[in-house]
Design a protein around this motif. Structure first.
Motif, PDB file in Angstrom:
ATOM      1  N   UNK A  25       1.082  -1.172   0.072  1.00 52.76           N
ATOM      2  CA  UNK A  25      -0.215   0.248   0.367  1.00 52.76           C
ATOM      3  C   UNK A  25       0.840   1.038  -0.429  1.00 52.76           C
ATOM      4  N   UNK A  26       1.588   1.433   0.663  1.00 56.13           N
ATOM      5  CA  UNK A  26       2.579   1.751   0.935  1.00 56.13           C
ATOM      6  C   UNK A  26       3.230   2.839  -0.686  1.00 56.13           C
ATOM      7  N   UNK A  27       4.170   1.325  -1.328  1.00 56.84           N
ATOM      8  CA  UNK A  27       4.502   1.624  -2.666  1.00 56.84           C
ATOM      9  C   UNK A  27       3.971   1.753  -3.702  1.00 56.84           C
ATOM     10  N   UNK A  28       2.584   1.558  -3.596  1.00 61.58           N
ATOM     11  CA  UNK A  28       1.217   1.986  -4.555  1.00 61.58           C
ATOM     12  C   UNK A  28       1.168   3.206  -4.642  1.00 61.58           C
ATOM     13  N   UNK A  29       1.001   4.007  -3.279  1.00 57.64           N
ATOM     14  CA  UNK A  29       0.232   5.447  -2.621  1.00 57.64           C
ATOM     15  C   UNK A  29       2.245   6.607  -3.832  1.00 57.64           C
ATOM     16  N   UNK A  30       2.775   5.905  -2.931  1.00 54.93           N
ATOM     17  CA  UNK A  30       3.920   6.422  -3.503  1.00 54.93           C
ATOM     18  C   UNK A  30       4.747   6.432  -5.044  1.00 54.93           C
ATOM     19  N   UNK A  31       4.494   5.142  -5.490  1.00 54.82           N
ATOM     20  CA  UNK A  31       4.248   5.340  -7.002  1.00 54.82           C
ATOM     21  C   UNK A  31       3.078   6.434  -8.087  1.00 54.82           C
ATOM     22  N   UNK A  32       1.843   6.361  -7.338  1.00 58.33           N
ATOM     23  CA  UNK A  32       0.998   7.116  -8.247  1.00 58.33           C
ATOM     24  C   UNK A  32       1.184   8.737  -7.206  1.00 58.33           C
ATOM     25  N   UNK A  33       1.754   8.866  -6.644  1.00 63.43           N
ATOM     26  CA  UNK A  33       2.136  10.006  -5.781  1.00 63.43           C
ATOM     27  C   UNK A  33       3.055  10.478  -6.849  1.00 63.43           C
ATOM     28  N   UNK A  34       3.939   9.585  -7.266  1.00 63.78           N
ATOM     29  CA  UNK A  34       5.312  10.243  -8.141  1.00 63.78           C
ATOM     30  C   UNK A  34       4.992  10.320  -9.354  1.00 63.78           C
ATOM     31  N   UNK A  35       3.649  10.016 -10.454  1.00 64.77           N
ATOM     32  CA  UNK A  35       3.004   9.788 -11.390  1.00 64.77           C
ATOM     33  C   UNK A  35       2.235  10.934 -11.640  1.00 64.77           C
ATOM     34  N   UNK A  36       1.759  11.859 -10.543  1.00 59.70           N
ATOM     35  CA  UNK A  36       0.381  12.023 -10.700  1.00 59.70           C
ATOM     36  C   UNK A  36       1.142  13.598 -11.697  1.00 59.70           C
ATOM     37  N   UNK A  38       1.238  16.580 -11.844  1.00 60.50           N
ATOM     38  CA  UNK A  38       1.141  18.247  -9.920  1.00 60.50           C
ATOM     39  C   UNK A  38       2.282  18.374 -10.252  1.00 60.50           C
ATOM     40  N   UNK A  39       2.523  19.778 -10.036  1.00 63.23           N
ATOM     41  CA  UNK A  39       3.236  20.713  -9.571  1.00 63.23           C
ATOM     42  C   UNK A  39       3.983  19.464  -8.449  1.00 63.23           C
ATOM     43  N   UNK A  40       5.878  20.241  -8.183  1.00 62.37           N
ATOM     44  CA  UNK A  40       6.410  19.356  -7.185  1.00 62.37           C
ATOM     45  C   UNK A  40       6.049  19.562  -5.259  1.00 62.37           C
ATOM     46  N   UNK A  41       5.052  20.526  -5.669  1.00 63.29           N
ATOM     47  CA  UNK A  41       4.572  21.652  -4.675  1.00 63.29           C
ATOM     48  C   UNK A  41       3.727  19.981  -4.474  1.00 63.29           C
ATOM     49  N   UNK A  42       2.153  19.980  -5.072  1.00 66.14           N
ATOM     50  CA  UNK A  42       1.216  18.960  -4.563  1.00 66.14           C
ATOM     51  C   UNK A  42       2.187  17.906  -4.610  1.00 66.14           C
ATOM     52  N   UNK A  43       2.609  16.619  -5.264  1.00 61.91           N
ATOM     53  CA  UNK A  43       3.141  16.089  -4.668  1.00 61.91           C
ATOM     54  C   UNK A  43       3.872  15.584  -3.394  1.00 61.91           C
TER      55      UNK A  43
END
Length: 95
Positions: A25-36, A38-43
């Motif tokens: 779950x942590x890996x999936x959320x991290x990958x999802x945030x990484x590929x989002x 959006x700007x670096x601030x949002x991520x």
């Protein structure tokens, strides 16, 4: 006298499943945030929010477990006192 409650232990398979589920779950959320897209601030904000949520969940689980353990200890002490009083009581003793 009453029998002490049986201490329930989790199996190694359950422990492994819980650790694997947490890691996935942590890996999936991290990958999802990484590929989002959006700007670096949002991520960065979302990443910090996930870390905060994770630590809060661990803290809540620990507090609930500690409170349950404290209730069980008090219950055992109270039960020991009652057992001692009952063992020492002689209903046929003359006052």
């Amino acid at each position: 006298m009453t029998e002490p409650p049986v201490k329930q232990q989790t199996t190694n398979a359950f422990y492994g499943q819980a650790v694997a589920s947490f890691a996935v779950s942590i890996a999936a959320v991290s990958v999802g945030i990484g590929y989002l897209d959006a700007s670096a601030w949002v991520r960065g904000f979302l990443g910090i929010a996930v870390l905060y949520l994770t630590t809060s969940a661990f803290t809540l689980a620990k507090v609930i477990r500690d409170r349950q353990d404290a209730v069980q200890i008090v219950s055992r002490v109270d039960q020991a006192r009652v057992d001692k009083l009952l063992a020492e009581h002689d209903p046929f003793a003359k006052p």
